[in-house]
Design a protein around this motif. Structure first.
Motif, PDB file in Angstrom:
ATOM      1  N   GLY A 280       1.138  -1.225  -0.062  1.00 33.65           N
ATOM      2  CA  GLY A 280       0.075   0.347  -0.258  1.00 33.65           C
ATOM      3  C   GLY A 280       0.648   1.171  -0.035  1.00 33.65           C
ATOM      4  N   LEU A 281       0.397   1.855  -0.559  1.00 28.26           N
ATOM      5  CA  LEU A 281       1.138   3.801  -0.431  1.00 28.26           C
ATOM      6  C   LEU A 281      -0.123   4.726  -0.011  1.00 28.26           C
ATOM      7  CD1 LEU A 281       3.262   5.138  -1.432  1.00 28.26           C
ATOM      8  CD2 LEU A 281       3.043   5.126  -3.866  1.00 28.26           C
ATOM      9  N   GLY A 282       0.891   5.307   0.720  1.00 29.98           N
ATOM     10  CA  GLY A 282      -0.025   7.011   0.918  1.00 29.98           C
ATOM     11  C   GLY A 282      -0.210   8.043   0.183  1.00 29.98           C
ATOM     12  N   ILE A 283      -0.351   8.608  -1.158  1.00 28.75           N
ATOM     13  CA  ILE A 283      -0.271   9.887  -1.245  1.00 28.75           C
ATOM     14  C   ILE A 283      -0.788  10.830  -0.751  1.00 28.75           C
ATOM     15  CG2 ILE A 283       0.791  11.085  -3.180  1.00 28.75           C
ATOM     16  CD1 ILE A 283       0.138   8.000  -4.202  1.00 28.75           C
ATOM     17  N   ALA A 284       0.132  12.233  -0.322  1.00 23.71           N
ATOM     18  CA  ALA A 284      -0.532  13.155   0.186  1.00 23.71           C
ATOM     19  C   ALA A 284       0.116  14.171  -0.047  1.00 23.71           C
ATOM     20  CB  ALA A 284      -0.569  13.505   1.831  1.00 23.71           C
ATOM     21  N   ASP A 285      -0.915  15.633  -0.382  1.00 20.89           N
ATOM     22  CA  ASP A 285      -0.447  16.944  -1.507  1.00 20.89           C
ATOM     23  C   ASP A 285       0.077  16.076  -2.802  1.00 20.89           C
ATOM     24  OD1 ASP A 285      -0.584  18.298   1.385  1.00 20.89           O
ATOM     25  OD2 ASP A 285       1.249  17.149   1.675  1.00 20.89           O
ATOM     26  N   ALA A 286      -1.123  15.489  -3.462  1.00 19.34           N
ATOM     27  CA  ALA A 286      -0.947  15.130  -5.159  1.00 19.34           C
ATOM     28  C   ALA A 286      -2.033  15.442  -5.549  1.00 19.34           C
ATOM     29  CB  ALA A 286      -0.465  13.850  -4.983  1.00 19.34           C
ATOM     30  N   GLY A 287      -1.831  16.693  -6.536  1.00 20.81           N
ATOM     31  CA  GLY A 287      -2.672  16.697  -7.561  1.00 20.81           C
ATOM     32  C   GLY A 287      -3.147  15.577  -8.477  1.00 20.81           C
ATOM     33  N   LYS A 288      -2.530  14.929  -8.741  1.00 19.62           N
ATOM     34  CA  LYS A 288      -2.955  13.581  -9.743  1.00 19.62           C
ATOM     35  C   LYS A 288      -1.762  12.577  -9.166  1.00 19.62           C
ATOM     36  CE  LYS A 288      -0.628  14.021 -14.146  1.00 19.62           C
ATOM     37  NZ  LYS A 288      -0.550  14.017 -15.566  1.00 19.62           N
ATOM     38  N   ILE A 289      -1.960  11.776  -9.338  1.00 17.19           N
ATOM     39  CA  ILE A 289      -1.248  10.264  -9.213  1.00 17.19           C
ATOM     40  C   ILE A 289      -0.702   9.639 -10.814  1.00 17.19           C
ATOM     41  CG2 ILE A 289      -0.593   9.731  -7.009  1.00 17.19           C
ATOM     42  CD1 ILE A 289      -2.470   7.161  -7.014  1.00 17.19           C
ATOM     43  N   ASP A 290       0.867   9.088 -11.357  1.00 13.59           N
ATOM     44  CA  ASP A 290       0.642   8.330 -12.455  1.00 13.59           C
ATOM     45  C   ASP A 290       1.275   6.841 -12.274  1.00 13.59           C
ATOM     46  OD1 ASP A 290       0.921  11.048 -14.255  1.00 13.59           O
ATOM     47  OD2 ASP A 290       2.887  10.944 -13.260  1.00 13.59           O
ATOM     48  N   ILE A 291       0.445   5.941 -12.441  1.00 17.00           N
ATOM     49  CA  ILE A 291       0.334   4.433 -12.542  1.00 17.00           C
ATOM     50  C   ILE A 291       0.558   3.459 -13.979  1.00 17.00           C
ATOM     51  CG2 ILE A 291      -1.398   2.593 -12.022  1.00 17.00           C
ATOM     52  CD1 ILE A 291      -3.185   4.967 -10.746  1.00 17.00           C
ATOM     53  N   THR A 292       1.134   2.816 -13.400  1.00 12.89           N
ATOM     54  CA  THR A 292       2.035   2.043 -14.489  1.00 12.89           C
ATOM     55  C   THR A 292       1.420   0.910 -14.416  1.00 12.89           C
ATOM     56  OG1 THR A 292       3.987   3.595 -15.898  1.00 12.89           O
ATOM     57  CG2 THR A 292       3.380   2.045 -15.835  1.00 12.89           C
ATOM     58  N   ALA A 293       0.912  -0.236 -15.080  1.00 11.55           N
ATOM     59  CA  ALA A 293       1.507  -1.933 -14.437  1.00 11.55           C
ATOM     60  C   ALA A 293       2.560  -2.206 -15.105  1.00 11.55           C
ATOM     61  CB  ALA A 293      -0.410  -2.479 -15.484  1.00 11.55           C
ATOM     62  N   ASN A 294       2.714  -3.535 -14.139  1.00  8.16           N
ATOM     63  CA  ASN A 294       3.944  -4.022 -14.178  1.00  8.16           C
ATOM     64  C   ASN A 294       3.606  -5.318 -14.293  1.00  8.16           C
ATOM     65  OD1 ASN A 294       5.262  -1.763 -13.920  1.00  8.16           O
ATOM     66  ND2 ASN A 294       5.538  -2.353 -11.754  1.00  8.16           N
ATOM     67  N   ASP A 295       2.674  -5.753 -15.108  1.00 13.83           N
ATOM     68  CA  ASP A 295       2.130  -7.443 -14.957  1.00 13.83           C
ATOM     69  C   ASP A 295       0.642  -7.576 -15.819  1.00 13.83           C
ATOM     70  OD1 ASP A 295       3.778  -8.744 -13.289  1.00 13.83           O
ATOM     71  OD2 ASP A 295       4.066  -8.095 -11.117  1.00 13.83           O
ATOM     72  N   ASP A 296       0.708  -8.370 -16.428  1.00  8.89           N
ATOM     73  CA  ASP A 296      -0.793  -8.432 -16.512  1.00  8.89           C
ATOM     74  C   ASP A 296      -1.702  -8.745 -15.928  1.00  8.89           C
ATOM     75  OD1 ASP A 296      -0.443  -8.071 -19.909  1.00  8.89           O
ATOM     76  OD2 ASP A 296       0.799 -10.486 -19.862  1.00  8.89           O
ATOM     77  N   GLN A 297      -2.852  -8.126 -16.179  1.00  7.35           N
ATOM     78  CA  GLN A 297      -3.497  -8.422 -15.205  1.00  7.35           C
ATOM     79  C   GLN A 297      -3.782  -7.758 -13.770  1.00  7.35           C
ATOM     80  OE1 GLN A 297      -7.409  -9.335 -16.703  1.00  7.35           O
ATOM     81  NE2 GLN A 297      -5.972  -8.686 -18.318  1.00  7.35           N
ATOM     82  N   ALA A 298      -3.035  -6.988 -13.732  1.00  5.78           N
ATOM     83  CA  ALA A 298      -2.481  -6.724 -12.398  1.00  5.78           C
ATOM     84  C   ALA A 298      -4.249  -5.630 -12.025  1.00  5.78           C
ATOM     85  CB  ALA A 298      -1.172  -5.726 -12.825  1.00  5.78           C
ATOM     86  N   GLU A 299      -4.550  -6.000 -10.207  1.00  3.79           N
ATOM     87  CA  GLU A 299      -5.578  -5.332 -10.468  1.00  3.79           C
ATOM     88  C   GLU A 299      -5.219  -3.758  -9.014  1.00  3.79           C
ATOM     89  OE1 GLU A 299      -9.926  -6.925  -9.108  1.00  3.79           O
ATOM     90  OE2 GLU A 299      -8.289  -8.032  -9.577  1.00  3.79           O
ATOM     91  N   LEU A 300      -5.730  -3.361  -8.931  1.00  8.04           N
ATOM     92  CA  LEU A 300      -5.498  -2.043  -8.415  1.00  8.04           C
ATOM     93  C   LEU A 300      -6.564  -1.446  -7.328  1.00  8.04           C
ATOM     94  CD1 LEU A 300      -2.338   0.083  -7.135  1.00  8.04           C
ATOM     95  CD2 LEU A 300      -4.031   1.301  -9.270  1.00  8.04           C
ATOM     96  N   LEU A 301      -6.485  -0.749  -6.334  1.00  8.99           N
ATOM     97  CA  LEU A 301      -8.276  -0.111  -5.358  1.00  8.99           C
ATOM     98  C   LEU A 301      -7.065   1.325  -5.104  1.00  8.99           C
ATOM     99  CD1 LEU A 301     -10.263   0.614  -3.846  1.00  8.99           C
ATOM    100  CD2 LEU A 301      -9.133  -1.201  -2.414  1.00  8.99           C
ATOM    101  N   ILE A 302      -7.708   1.810  -5.831  1.00  8.84           N
ATOM    102  CA  ILE A 302      -7.140   3.375  -5.425  1.00  8.84           C
ATOM    103  C   ILE A 302      -8.539   4.299  -3.941  1.00  8.84           C
ATOM    104  CG2 ILE A 302      -7.022   6.032  -5.843  1.00  8.84           C
ATOM    105  CD1 ILE A 302      -4.318   4.334  -7.290  1.00  8.84           C
ATOM    106  N   MET A 303      -7.630   4.845  -3.505  1.00  4.48           N
ATOM    107  CA  MET A 303      -9.630   4.894  -2.344  1.00  4.48           C
ATOM    108  C   MET A 303      -8.395   6.329  -2.237  1.00  4.48           C
ATOM    109  SD  MET A 303      -9.014   2.039   0.863  1.00  4.48           S
ATOM    110  CE  MET A 303      -7.514   1.592   0.293  1.00  4.48           C
ATOM    111  N   GLU A 304      -8.990   7.349  -2.324  1.00  6.56           N
ATOM    112  CA  GLU A 304      -9.124   9.035  -2.301  1.00  6.56           C
ATOM    113  C   GLU A 304     -10.184   9.059  -1.187  1.00  6.56           C
ATOM    114  OE1 GLU A 304     -10.453  13.340  -4.331  1.00  6.56           O
ATOM    115  OE2 GLU A 304     -10.295  11.993  -5.195  1.00  6.56           O
ATOM    116  N   VAL A 305      -9.638   9.879  -0.005  1.00  9.00           N
ATOM    117  CA  VAL A 305      -9.785   9.815   1.209  1.00  9.00           C
ATOM    118  C   VAL A 305      -9.391  11.675   1.989  1.00  9.00           C
ATOM    119  CG1 VAL A 305     -10.172   7.942   1.837  1.00  9.00           C
ATOM    120  CG2 VAL A 305      -8.137   9.372   2.598  1.00  9.00           C
ATOM    121  N   PRO A 306     -10.369  12.184   2.812  1.00  2.18           N
ATOM    122  CA  PRO A 306      -9.711  13.434   3.468  1.00  2.18           C
ATOM    123  C   PRO A 306      -8.554  13.086   4.615  1.00  2.18           C
ATOM    124  CG  PRO A 306     -12.376  13.080   3.262  1.00  2.18           C
ATOM    125  CD  PRO A 306     -12.004  12.106   3.282  1.00  2.18           C
ATOM    126  N   MET A 307      -7.821  14.339   4.142  1.00  2.00           N
ATOM    127  CA  MET A 307      -6.537  13.823   5.130  1.00  2.00           C
ATOM    128  C   MET A 307      -7.184  14.870   6.401  1.00  2.00           C
ATOM    129  SD  MET A 307      -4.778  12.284   3.516  1.00  2.00           S
ATOM    130  CE  MET A 307      -3.217  12.338   5.250  1.00  2.00           C
TER     131      MET A 307
END
Length: 240
Positions: free
Chosen positions: A210-237
């Motif tokens: 898991g990776l928490g990211i604060a103070d970012a307007g957007k994030i860049d995402i690259t899949a390194n494996d086939d059928q890689a699966e991701l959950l993104i949770m945007e929450v108030p800090m």
């Protein structure tokens, strides 16, 4: 400037009760780490394995938004609001516990295990009338794109909850690149890898990292494996 908080899979809390094998990203039950109590409004992220026919007996909750996302198998839910439901892979369940709820969760298959993510968020309203919601989404609609599964808006895609939070899920081909744009200024993003490997904002994440990211307007995402699966949770800090 964005700040990153990395939680690798092997640093999570762990409790194995035989019928329940649980890995906990944040402090929960007998696992306590003062540096890992919550990420903004995200309070609990448990990765649970429940043996066939076993489960959690009826127990209370209040003033928490509880999300269950099955990854494998069948989960049976009962509560004192009169709901008796079955959730499977592709379903998302939200329970706003508000002024108080009793519920139970059992593996609906006596042989095969169930694997699911249980996620708790602090709500933005206290003592609301408890509510239950469950939706079934097409996994094909998250192939090489981020599918919205939760938002604050009952009229928006997916289901909703009492918090300015958005959840998205995606399944990607190897090498596929995309980005996630913050919905609300001052929110943070917590990315959790369900399967495979990703590079997110230059940080390599493997399965169940898991990776928490604060103070970012957007994030860049690259899949390194086939059928890689991701959950993104945007929450108030800010949860005060």
């Amino acid at each position: 400037m964005a700040t990153h908080t990395l939680h690798t899979a092997n640093t999570r809390g762990h409790a194995n009760h035989g019928w329940l094998d649980s890995h906990q990203t944040f402090s929960f039950a007998n696992y306590y780490n003062p540096e890992r109590v919550h990420f903004g409004a995200l309070r609990v992220l448990n990765d649970d394995f429940v043996a066939g026919g076993k489960g959690f007996g009826s127990h209370p909750h209040d003033n928490m938004e509880i999300i269950s996302i099955p990854l494998e198998g069948v989960l049976e839910h009962k509560d004192n609001m009169g709901n008796t439901k079955i959730i499977r892979q592709g379903d998302v369940q939200v329970m706003s516990t508000g002024s108080g709820v009793f519920h139970s969760e059992y593996n609906g298959d006596v042989i095969r295990p169930v694997k699911f993510l249980q996620i708790w968020l602090f709500p933005n309203q206290l003592n609301v009338t408890p509510r239950y919601d469950q939706i079934t989404l097409k996994r094909a609609d998250r192939q090489n794109q981020l599918q919205q599964v939760i938002s604050p808006n009952p009229d928006d895609a997916g289901t909703w909850l009492y918090q300015d939070a958005w959840f998205h899920m995606g399944i990607f081909d190897k090498g596929f690149q995309t980005s996630y744009q913050l919905k609300k200024a001052d929110n943070g993003i917590y990315a959790f890898v369900i399967k495979g490997s990703f590079t997110i904002d230059g940080q390599t994440l493997n399965e169940r990292d898991g990776l928490g990211i604060a103070d970012a307007g957007k994030i860049d995402i690259t899949a390194n494996d086939d059928q890689a699966e991701l959950l993104i949770m945007e929450v108030p800090m800010d949860i005060q």
